[in-house]
Design an enzyme around this catalytic site. Structure first.
Site, mmCIF file in Angstrom:
data_model
loop_
_atom_site.group_PDB
_atom_site.id
_atom_site.type_symbol
_atom_site.label_atom_id
_atom_site.label_comp_id
_atom_site.label_asym_id
_atom_site.label_seq_id
_atom_site.Cartn_x
_atom_site.Cartn_y
_atom_site.Cartn_z
ATOM 1 N N GLY A 1 53.869 83.042 43.347
ATOM 2 C CA GLY A 1 53.385 84.070 42.438
ATOM 3 C C GLY A 1 53.086 83.541 41.054
ATOM 4 C CB ILE A 2 54.931 81.251 38.763
ATOM 5 C CG1 ILE A 2 56.169 82.137 38.611
ATOM 6 C CG2 ILE A 2 54.637 80.522 37.452
ATOM 7 C CD1 ILE A 2 57.460 81.366 38.440
ATOM 8 N NE ARG B 1 65.624 76.088 38.352
ATOM 9 C CZ ARG B 1 65.192 77.267 37.931
ATOM 10 N NH1 ARG B 1 64.110 77.325 37.146
ATOM 11 N NH2 ARG B 1 65.792 78.382 38.293
ATOM 12 C CG ASP C 1 59.992 76.440 29.458
ATOM 13 O OD1 ASP C 1 60.437 76.480 28.290
ATOM 14 O OD2 ASP C 1 60.140 77.381 30.270
ATOM 15 C CD GLU D 1 66.734 73.742 31.804
ATOM 16 O OE1 GLU D 1 67.226 74.885 31.802
ATOM 17 O OE2 GLU D 1 65.584 73.511 32.181
ATOM 18 C CG HIS E 1 64.525 77.287 31.184
ATOM 19 N ND1 HIS E 1 65.252 76.660 32.167
ATOM 20 C CD2 HIS E 1 63.734 78.188 31.823
ATOM 21 C CE1 HIS E 1 64.915 77.165 33.354
ATOM 22 N NE2 HIS E 1 63.995 78.105 33.165
ATOM 23 N N GLY F 1 60.518 80.296 29.793
ATOM 24 C CA GLY F 1 59.678 80.947 30.783
ATOM 25 C C GLY F 1 59.882 82.437 30.946
ATOM 26 C CB THR F 2 62.313 84.495 32.465
ATOM 27 O OG1 THR F 2 63.543 83.795 32.244
ATOM 28 C CG2 THR F 2 61.654 83.964 33.725
#
Length: 332
Positions: free
Chosen positions: A166-167, A247, A271, A276, A294, A296-297
């Protein structure tokens, strides 16, 4: 029949009302309040708070207190546990094999993260192509355009997507609007809902040979750790760009750094990182690498949607025995 117990393992930030509406009248909701892994294990047994749990809502924030859902943790779960509904598209913090062996189903939240992660990839793409992060640092240092040779237009560059979930589809549509010169993708199989202008290539090597920009969108699992290594990076044309919003461990970081050092790569946009929240300080030495923590969301809309979708998967399990977003590797 007793009310099934659901443990909220991690944070609910946005969907408090939805939690009550969706599960409040049909389940016994228990908030995880332990601070250590040992306390968590203790509460899973006997008369502990989490004993007889049937379903978990899991957020990565819980790892700060109890660690990841690895084989050890899965082995400690009571026989009553049947479902782990994870908040996140990536689920590498859960040992899915261990869950399958114990008959525990696992779901994630695809779709909810598509826009947030794809717009992050778009920013990294534009920043890497146009040197925008360098230009901003120049301006803040009162250096104007010093040391900034002409960069690249997107329309001159071919984009290759490693993974077309989907991304990837969302990002491909945005990149196409720039436009890119051409867009290719490699997936385990052709994507049914891929745009007609995105051309499928059957092997990773073919993708690498065709693209000027490689954007990584595949999940992290035992098959994808180090998937983009020294050999793969060197198959890219000299002067290529790598973008990663998937990732960190999918890319061999040492090989990436070597390719930046010797100029094989023109730029990179990252990102995500292998360890991490720690970031290799070597990456910070390259002016041509755009780095994000990070992000992204990190939007209200994405995070609310992820929380609601994870909760809906729990509802689906209790109503039908199968969450909508059951992981592919667990489908019969």
């Amino acid at each position: 029949m007793s009310t099934p117990k659901v443990v909220i393992c991690g944070d609910i930030v946005w969907a408090h009302d939805e939690l009550k509406e969706m599960l409040g009248s049909t389940t016994n909701i228990v908030l995880m309040d332990c601070q250590t892994r040992a306390q968590f294990f203790e509460n899973l047994t006997g008369s502990g708070k989490y004993a007889n749990v049937v379903g978990f809502y899991r957020h990565n924030s819980s790892a700060d207190r109890i660690g990841i859902f690895d084989a050890e943790l899965i082995s400690k779960l009571p026989d009553s546990c049947k479902a782990i509904c994870h908040n996140g598209a990536g689920y590498d913090q859960i040992d899915v094999k261990a869950c399958k062996q114990r008959g525990i189903i696992v779901s994630n939240t695809p779709g909810a993260v598509d826009e947030g992660t794809a717009t992050t990839a778009l920013y990294l793409l534009l920043s890497a192509l146009r040197q925008f992060s360098i230009a901003e640092r120049n301006l803040r240092a009162l250096k104007w355009k010093s040391g900034l040779p002409p960069a690249h237009d997107p329309s001159a560059m071919t984009l290759g997507l490693l993974g077309m979930g989907g991304i990837g589809v969302y990002f491909a549509k945005m990149a196409h609007a720039l436009p890119m010169k051409k867009i290719y993708y490699h997936n385990r199989s052709p994507k049914k809902d891929a745009p007609e202008w995105a051309e499928y290539v059957p092997t990773l090597d073919e993708l690498l040979e065709k693209c000027d920009v490689l954007s990584v969108h595949c999940p992290l699992n035992e098959h994808t750790v180090g998937l983009v290594g020294e050999a793969q990076i060197r198959k890219l044309r000299k002067g290529s760009i790598i973008i990663n919003t998937a990732r960190g461990k999918v890319i061999d970081e040492a090989a990436l750094i070597r390719a930046l050092e010797d100029g094989h790569l023109y730029a990179a946009g990252l990102d995500v990182y292998p360890d991490e929240p720690n970031v290799n300080p070597r990456l910070m030495e390259f002016r041509n690498v755009t780095l994000l923590p990070h992000m992204g969301t990190e939007t209200e809309e994405s995070q609310r949607a992820m929380e609601v979708r994870a909760l809906q998967n729990l509802v689906d399990y209790f109503q039908t025995g199968k969450p909508r977003d059951l992981l592919a590797e667990l489908r019969s």
